[in-house]
Design a protein around this motif. Sequence first.
Motif, PDB file in Angstrom:
ATOM      1  N   PHE A  53      38.278   6.499  -4.580  1.00  0.00           N
ATOM      2  CA  PHE A  53      39.181   5.599  -5.275  1.00  0.00           C
ATOM      3  C   PHE A  53      38.714   5.411  -6.715  1.00  0.00           C
ATOM      4  CE2 PHE A  53      40.577   1.410  -6.588  1.00  0.00           C
ATOM      5  CZ  PHE A  53      41.925   1.470  -6.298  1.00  0.00           C
ATOM      6  N   PRO A  54      39.533   5.306  -7.715  1.00  0.00           N
ATOM      7  CA  PRO A  54      40.978   5.519  -7.694  1.00  0.00           C
ATOM      8  C   PRO A  54      41.308   7.008  -7.761  1.00  0.00           C
ATOM      9  CG  PRO A  54      40.335   4.872  -9.895  1.00  0.00           C
ATOM     10  CD  PRO A  54      39.076   4.867  -9.046  1.00  0.00           C
ATOM     11  N   GLY A  55      42.490   7.348  -7.396  1.00  0.00           N
ATOM     12  CA  GLY A  55      42.926   8.742  -7.441  1.00  0.00           C
ATOM     13  C   GLY A  55      42.784   9.427  -6.101  1.00  0.00           C
ATOM     14  N   THR A  56      43.021  10.726  -6.137  1.00  0.00           N
ATOM     15  CA  THR A  56      42.939  11.539  -4.926  1.00  0.00           C
ATOM     16  C   THR A  56      41.482  11.858  -4.625  1.00  0.00           C
ATOM     17  OG1 THR A  56      45.053  12.538  -5.534  1.00  0.00           O
ATOM     18  CG2 THR A  56      43.741  13.677  -3.863  1.00  0.00           C
ATOM     19  N   PRO A  57      41.032  11.610  -3.406  1.00  0.00           N
ATOM     20  CA  PRO A  57      39.649  11.940  -3.055  1.00  0.00           C
ATOM     21  C   PRO A  57      39.386  13.445  -3.194  1.00  0.00           C
ATOM     22  CG  PRO A  57      40.642  10.556  -1.368  1.00  0.00           C
ATOM     23  CD  PRO A  57      41.745  10.976  -2.305  1.00  0.00           C
ATOM     24  N   SER A  58      38.177  13.780  -3.616  1.00  0.00           N
ATOM     25  CA  SER A  58      37.801  15.186  -3.747  1.00  0.00           C
ATOM     26  C   SER A  58      36.308  15.352  -3.492  1.00  0.00           C
ATOM     27  CB  SER A  58      38.163  15.722  -5.135  1.00  0.00           C
ATOM     28  OG  SER A  58      37.370  15.094  -6.123  1.00  0.00           O
ATOM     29  N   LEU A  59      35.939  16.569  -3.165  1.00  0.00           N
ATOM     30  CA  LEU A  59      34.553  16.922  -2.930  1.00  0.00           C
ATOM     31  C   LEU A  59      34.267  18.187  -3.725  1.00  0.00           C
ATOM     32  CD1 LEU A  59      32.422  16.615   0.041  1.00  0.00           C
ATOM     33  CD2 LEU A  59      32.836  18.972  -0.648  1.00  0.00           C
ATOM     34  N   THR A  60      33.215  18.174  -4.529  1.00  0.00           N
ATOM     35  CA  THR A  60      32.850  19.322  -5.347  1.00  0.00           C
ATOM     36  C   THR A  60      31.384  19.666  -5.106  1.00  0.00           C
ATOM     37  OG1 THR A  60      34.388  18.580  -7.062  1.00  0.00           O
ATOM     38  CG2 THR A  60      32.760  20.228  -7.706  1.00  0.00           C
ATOM     39  N   LEU A  61      31.114  20.943  -4.892  1.00  0.00           N
ATOM     40  CA  LEU A  61      29.752  21.456  -4.793  1.00  0.00           C
ATOM     41  C   LEU A  61      29.510  22.364  -5.985  1.00  0.00           C
ATOM     42  CD1 LEU A  61      29.537  22.457  -1.045  1.00  0.00           C
ATOM     43  CD2 LEU A  61      27.969  20.921  -2.189  1.00  0.00           C
ATOM     44  N   TYR A  62      28.375  22.211  -6.651  1.00  0.00           N
ATOM     45  CA  TYR A  62      28.064  23.126  -7.744  1.00  0.00           C
ATOM     46  C   TYR A  62      26.564  23.393  -7.784  1.00  0.00           C
ATOM     47  CZ  TYR A  62      27.269  18.707 -10.238  1.00  0.00           C
ATOM     48  OH  TYR A  62      26.843  17.448 -10.602  1.00  0.00           O
ATOM     49  N   ASN A  63      26.213  24.529  -8.382  1.00  0.00           N
ATOM     50  CA  ASN A  63      24.826  24.950  -8.505  1.00  0.00           C
ATOM     51  C   ASN A  63      24.324  24.678  -9.904  1.00  0.00           C
ATOM     52  OD1 ASN A  63      24.515  26.162  -5.846  1.00  0.00           O
ATOM     53  ND2 ASN A  63      25.953  27.688  -6.563  1.00  0.00           N
ATOM     54  N   THR A  64      23.032  24.383  -9.996  1.00  0.00           N
ATOM     55  CA  THR A  64      22.423  24.043 -11.277  1.00  0.00           C
ATOM     56  C   THR A  64      21.070  24.728 -11.392  1.00  0.00           C
ATOM     57  OG1 THR A  64      23.471  21.862 -11.151  1.00  0.00           O
ATOM     58  CG2 THR A  64      21.690  22.098 -12.721  1.00  0.00           C
ATOM     59  N   LEU A  65      20.724  25.124 -12.598  1.00  0.00           N
ATOM     60  CA  LEU A  65      19.395  25.657 -12.903  1.00  0.00           C
ATOM     61  C   LEU A  65      18.770  24.725 -13.932  1.00  0.00           C
ATOM     62  CD1 LEU A  65      17.299  27.999 -12.650  1.00  0.00           C
ATOM     63  CD2 LEU A  65      18.457  29.044 -14.607  1.00  0.00           C
TER      64      LEU A  65
END
Length: 178
Positions: free
Chosen positions: A93-105
């Motif tokens: 909240f607020p907005g559409t729920p989302s899930l993001t996976l990302y890689n980092t160095l």
Amino acid sequence: MEKILINKNGGITKKDKKITTSVLKLLGNTIEVDKGFTLGSFFMMVKLYPDLKNISEIVEPLLEIVAKADSPSIKNNELDSLLFYKTIEIKGFPGTPSLTLYNTLKGITDKKAKDLKFFHLETLLDHKLKLGKLEHVVFGDKEDVFQYDTFYTLFELVEGIAWELSFNFNPLQCSIRR
């Protein structure tokens, strides 16, 4: 999921057998890296298995910079090692729920992560490269960071490192001298 081992010389082995053919069929395999694995080892791997250059447009220009680097390369004393890790970001909240996976160095100094965007690629090559845990950062009344065991695929390693290094693309000879 089958595991492959990336050796410090850049070679890949699967079930103790050295891979000498195309590695495209291994892109989804879980990886482990040797204890002595460095960022330079990563580029040796890409040179040994040229199919990996097709994962990202940035890999070839990075290889050109590495090829011009002095051997032995200059090691940046501000860093202890390099860490490749995943982060999970959950938005609600607020907005559409989302899930993001990302890689980092990131560079590691005194157990703290440091951005690499101001470091020259040539000064990072001799640093050990380790695979880290997945981090879940939770924002609320206070910031909490949870860490979880995870796995990495060969594709994630190549694409993730290429993406991260694309931000510090200036060759050492372009540094400002004082």
